[in-house]
Design a protein around this motif. Structure first.
Motif, PDB file in Angstrom:
ATOM      1  N   THR A 193     -24.570   6.613   6.274  1.00  0.00           N
ATOM      2  CA  THR A 193     -24.438   7.607   7.337  1.00  0.00           C
ATOM      3  C   THR A 193     -25.198   8.884   7.010  1.00  0.00           C
ATOM      4  O   THR A 193     -24.950   9.922   7.611  1.00  0.00           O
ATOM      5  CB  THR A 193     -22.949   7.945   7.577  1.00  0.00           C
ATOM      6  OG1 THR A 193     -22.353   8.374   6.348  1.00  0.00           O
ATOM      7  CG2 THR A 193     -22.192   6.757   8.117  1.00  0.00           C
ATOM      8  N   SER A 217     -19.637  11.671  12.567  1.00  0.00           N
ATOM      9  CA  SER A 217     -20.744  11.024  13.255  1.00  0.00           C
ATOM     10  C   SER A 217     -21.485  12.040  14.113  1.00  0.00           C
ATOM     11  O   SER A 217     -21.062  13.191  14.258  1.00  0.00           O
ATOM     12  CB  SER A 217     -20.207   9.877  14.127  1.00  0.00           C
ATOM     13  OG  SER A 217     -19.622   8.864  13.340  1.00  0.00           O
ATOM     14  N   THR A 267     -22.570   2.975  19.999  1.00  0.00           N
ATOM     15  CA  THR A 267     -22.581   3.558  18.646  1.00  0.00           C
ATOM     16  C   THR A 267     -21.542   4.645  18.416  1.00  0.00           C
ATOM     17  O   THR A 267     -21.120   4.857  17.287  1.00  0.00           O
ATOM     18  CB  THR A 267     -23.956   4.170  18.344  1.00  0.00           C
ATOM     19  OG1 THR A 267     -24.165   5.311  19.192  1.00  0.00           O
ATOM     20  CG2 THR A 267     -25.077   3.163  18.565  1.00  0.00           C
ATOM     21  N   GLN A 305     -22.367   6.740  15.401  1.00  0.00           N
ATOM     22  CA  GLN A 305     -22.385   6.248  14.013  1.00  0.00           C
ATOM     23  C   GLN A 305     -23.842   6.302  13.528  1.00  0.00           C
ATOM     24  O   GLN A 305     -24.717   5.653  14.112  1.00  0.00           O
ATOM     25  CB  GLN A 305     -21.843   4.816  13.955  1.00  0.00           C
ATOM     26  CG  GLN A 305     -21.268   4.414  12.610  1.00  0.00           C
ATOM     27  CD  GLN A 305     -22.344   4.127  11.554  1.00  0.00           C
ATOM     28  OE1 GLN A 305     -23.483   3.860  11.881  1.00  0.00           O
ATOM     29  NE2 GLN A 305     -21.959   4.165  10.295  1.00  0.00           N
ATOM     30  N   GLY A 349     -14.840   4.521   8.810  1.00  0.00           N
ATOM     31  CA  GLY A 349     -15.641   4.539  10.028  1.00  0.00           C
ATOM     32  C   GLY A 349     -15.387   3.372  10.951  1.00  0.00           C
ATOM     33  O   GLY A 349     -16.151   3.155  11.900  1.00  0.00           O
ATOM     34  N   ARG A 385     -11.444   4.828  15.575  1.00  0.00           N
ATOM     35  CA  ARG A 385     -11.249   6.206  16.031  1.00  0.00           C
ATOM     36  C   ARG A 385      -9.785   6.331  16.420  1.00  0.00           C
ATOM     37  O   ARG A 385      -9.215   5.427  17.028  1.00  0.00           O
ATOM     38  CB  ARG A 385     -12.124   6.511  17.245  1.00  0.00           C
ATOM     39  CG  ARG A 385     -13.595   6.603  16.925  1.00  0.00           C
ATOM     40  CD  ARG A 385     -14.405   7.020  18.138  1.00  0.00           C
ATOM     41  NE  ARG A 385     -14.420   5.970  19.156  1.00  0.00           N
ATOM     42  CZ  ARG A 385     -14.064   6.160  20.418  1.00  0.00           C
ATOM     43  NH1 ARG A 385     -13.619   7.334  20.819  1.00  0.00           N
ATOM     44  NH2 ARG A 385     -14.133   5.174  21.288  1.00  0.00           N
ATOM     45  N   ALA A 388     -14.121   1.677  16.458  1.00  0.00           N
ATOM     46  CA  ALA A 388     -14.921   2.898  16.545  1.00  0.00           C
ATOM     47  C   ALA A 388     -15.994   2.886  17.624  1.00  0.00           C
ATOM     48  O   ALA A 388     -16.293   3.926  18.206  1.00  0.00           O
ATOM     49  CB  ALA A 388     -15.565   3.180  15.188  1.00  0.00           C
ATOM     50  N   ASN A 389     -16.587   1.753  17.908  1.00  0.00           N
ATOM     51  CA  ASN A 389     -17.651   1.716  18.909  1.00  0.00           C
ATOM     52  C   ASN A 389     -17.794   0.296  19.446  1.00  0.00           C
ATOM     53  O   ASN A 389     -17.187  -0.641  18.930  1.00  0.00           O
ATOM     54  CB  ASN A 389     -18.980   2.221  18.321  1.00  0.00           C
ATOM     55  CG  ASN A 389     -19.388   1.457  17.072  1.00  0.00           C
ATOM     56  OD1 ASN A 389     -19.638   0.255  17.112  1.00  0.00           O
ATOM     57  ND2 ASN A 389     -19.422   2.148  15.929  1.00  0.00           N
ATOM     58  N   TYR A 422     -19.195  -2.445  16.984  1.00  0.00           N
ATOM     59  CA  TYR A 422     -18.160  -2.886  16.049  1.00  0.00           C
ATOM     60  C   TYR A 422     -17.125  -3.772  16.746  1.00  0.00           C
ATOM     61  O   TYR A 422     -16.629  -4.737  16.154  1.00  0.00           O
ATOM     62  CB  TYR A 422     -17.448  -1.685  15.433  1.00  0.00           C
ATOM     63  CG  TYR A 422     -18.199  -0.983  14.323  1.00  0.00           C
ATOM     64  CD1 TYR A 422     -19.492  -1.349  13.962  1.00  0.00           C
ATOM     65  CD2 TYR A 422     -17.605   0.068  13.632  1.00  0.00           C
ATOM     66  CE1 TYR A 422     -20.164  -0.695  12.944  1.00  0.00           C
ATOM     67  CE2 TYR A 422     -18.272   0.730  12.604  1.00  0.00           C
ATOM     68  CZ  TYR A 422     -19.549   0.345  12.272  1.00  0.00           C
ATOM     69  OH  TYR A 422     -20.207   0.996  11.263  1.00  0.00           O
TER      70      TYR A 422
END
Length: 345
Positions: free
Chosen positions: A27, A195, A228, A231, A318, A321, A329-330, A333
């Motif tokens: 990251t 992020s 994303t 991220q 990560g 959330r 998280a996104n 993922y």
């Protein structure tokens, strides 16, 4: 540097505090730390040094081997990054007297005493260390901190890694389990490198547009954000897929369409790139597996009885959330993790 609370970092350093800075892998953590080192050195207030300790991971419970590698990283880091060779001159005599359980602390102490500015030390990949080597490093740092001001030491030590020090579970050679929080109980704060925001994500792509003139369909950017959520690795990997891996797009007069974006997204997901492949390793950890499994069952409320430390740990990695609702998280993922979870069980 915008992803860090620079004002808080400056305050902690000025207050002579040691603290933790952690972020998921890939990251931009290392490049951010190097930029921090440069800013602090250019300020003229401090002597700041970044050093990595991942090379000592293989030593495991061989404390002498591990600490020799860590001492070497400190000595050579000062010589190569700061052009300060004094530590090379001191290393042999300090090791002969203090050996693996004190040489690192003593070198820092001697450097602090001899230096004309306060020292800020950033130690990266600390959580790559295991066993007695990690315990020795953390305890030497704690001893040096506690001994101030009577015994000179670094003004501020910043431990950097993927996890907060509270999540370290250290297995000693005597089959004891020691937590990082007890071995390094001088932590003043734990900062997480976040992020990109949606605006920062779009600004990165705007840089490419400004430099090359290549046109992007505006419909791409809401999709990019959902895929994303800023991220950093995913944001950059998608850009690389779009503008380079797609050979037609290397001609900067070729506009990037939403259809090209969706094709690049699929290529990235199925490429099993290193970052995505590493998810499988994390999903094998019992507490990660437990949190993710409940979220995939479709009920964020089902995590309500889980230990808060476990939820924080998975968030620090990560993978999730927690606000405004708890979720993966996104979108990328959310597509990759169920498949990896199936493969790993």
């Amino acid at each position: 540097m915008t992803r860090l609370d620079w004002e808080e970092i400056r305050y902690l350093i000025a207050a002579e505090k040691s603290f933790v800075l952690h972020a998921p892998r890939q990251t931009g953590k290392t490049s951010t730390l190097l930029a921090m080192m440069d800013v602090l050195n250019q300020s003229g207030e401090y002597t700041a040094l970044y050093m990595g300790v991942e090379s000592a991971q293989a030593a495991r419970n061989d404390v002498a081997g591990g600490m020799k590698a860590i001492v070497g990283s400190l000595v050579e880091g000062a010589a190569n990054r700061l052009k300060d060779v004094r530590l090379r001159e001191w290393r042999e005599s300090v090791w002969e007297i203090h050996a693996e359980f004190g040489a690192f602390r003593e070198l820092l102490s001697r450097w602090a005493k001899d230096n004309d500015k306060p020292i800020v030390l950033m130690i990266d990949e600390v959580d790559a260390l295991v066993g007695d080597t990690l315990i020795s490093l953390l305890r030497q740092l704690r001893d040096g901190y506690i001994g101030r001001p009577g015994v000179p030491f670094a003004q501020s030590v910043i431990l950097c890694g993927v996890r907060d020090v509270r999540d370290y579970r250290i297995h000693t050679s005597h089959n004891e389990i020691i937590t990082g929080g007890s071995a390094f109980n001088i932590k003043a704060e734990s900062l997480r490198m976040g992020s990109f925001s949606q605006a920062e994500t779009e600004a990165l792509y705007a840089q490419h547009i400004a430099e090359t003139g290549q046109v992007f369909d505006p419909a791409i950017f809401p999709e990019l954000w959902e895929d994303t959520h800023g991220q950093p690795w995913l944001v950059n990997a998608m850009g690389h897929e779009l503008t380079w891996k797609d050979k037609a797009a290397r001609d900067r007069s070729t506009p990037i369409t939403l259809e090209q974006y969706r094709a690049a997204r699929e290529r990235l997901i199925y490429s099993r790139a290193t970052h995505l492949d590493q998810l499988a390793d994390k999903l094998r950890e019992p507490r990660v597996h437990a949190v993710i499994s409940r979220l995939l069952a479709g009920n964020a409320l089902a995590t309500g009885d889980m230990p808060s430390d476990d939820l924080l740990y998975v968030e620090d990695l990560g993978l999730i959330r927690r606000f405004p609702v708890m979720e993966i998280a996104n979108r990328i993922y959310r597509e990759v993790i169920p498949r990896e979870l199936t493969y790993s069980t």
